[in-house]
Scaffold this motif. Structure first.
Motif, PDB file in Angstrom:
ATOM      1  N   GLN A   1       0.803  -1.269  -0.015  1.00 14.95           N
ATOM      2  CA  GLN A   1      -0.053   0.133  -0.044  1.00 14.95           C
ATOM      3  C   GLN A   1       1.021   1.318   0.102  1.00 14.95           C
TER       4      GLN A   1
ATOM      5  N   HIS B   1       5.396   2.898  -9.362  1.00 13.26           N
ATOM      6  CA  HIS B   1       4.171   2.930  -9.791  1.00 13.26           C
ATOM      7  C   HIS B   1       3.666   3.694 -10.966  1.00 13.26           C
TER       8      HIS B   1
ATOM      9  N   ASP C   1      -0.928   3.005  -8.752  1.00 13.59           N
ATOM     10  CA  ASP C   1      -1.017   1.406  -8.698  1.00 13.59           C
ATOM     11  C   ASP C   1       0.387   0.915  -9.413  1.00 13.59           C
TER      12      ASP C   1
ATOM     13  N   TYR D   1      -6.750   1.609 -10.617  1.00 17.61           N
ATOM     14  CA  TYR D   1      -5.822   2.283  -9.617  1.00 17.61           C
ATOM     15  C   TYR D   1      -6.584   1.683  -8.085  1.00 17.61           C
ATOM     16  N   GLY D   2      -5.498   1.343  -7.417  1.00 18.82           N
ATOM     17  CA  GLY D   2      -5.914   0.670  -5.873  1.00 18.82           C
ATOM     18  C   GLY D   2      -5.602   1.823  -4.951  1.00 18.82           C
ATOM     19  N   ASN D   3      -4.830   3.019  -5.111  1.00 22.46           N
ATOM     20  CA  ASN D   3      -4.536   3.709  -3.995  1.00 22.46           C
ATOM     21  C   ASN D   3      -4.980   5.154  -4.548  1.00 22.46           C
TER      22      ASN D   3
END
Length: 123
Positions: free
Chosen positions: A1, A32, A98, A110-112
């Motif tokens: 993360q 990233h 990500d 995108y995860g963040n």
């Protein structure tokens, strides 16, 4: 993360400039794919710009030629320089990251995400 914190938003007159920053912690941004998105009231979140690990850059048609995305790996920060701002650029701007993104214009890739920073352009 990776944790993302945006800054640099504010109120500016049409034709003015702002530079948004997205500072990361927890992971190095150099590994990233980074993106900037924005969301105006009552509208869906829309793509603004992205930069891949390779340095490949993409812009939305609405901002191409006015906005510039860049990254400073030493500072673990991504920037969005916004020039010639228009009232239609008014929105909350979000930074996203990500490790692997297929289509950089798609926010679901995108995860963040950061918490967002408000940009208001007056006419």
């Amino acid at each position: 993360q990776v944790q993302l914190v945006e800054s640099g938003g504010g109120l500016v007159q049409a034709g003015g400039s702002l530079r948004l920053s997205c500072a990361a912690s927890g992971r190095t941004l150099s590994s990233h794919v980074m993106g900037w998105f924005r969301q105006a009231p009552g509208k869906e979140r829309e793509f603004v710009a992205s930069i891949r690990r390779t340095g490949s850059i993409y812009y939305a048609d609405s901002v191409r030629g006015r906005f510039t995305i860049s990254r400073d790996n030493a500072k673990n920060t991504v920037y969005l320089q916004m020039n010639s701002l228009k009232p239609e650029d008014t929105a909350v701007y979000y930074c996203a990251a990500d490790l692997s993104v297929g289509v950089t214009t798609n926010p679901t890739q995108y995860g963040n995400w950061g918490q967002g920073t408000q940009v208001t352009v007056s006419s």
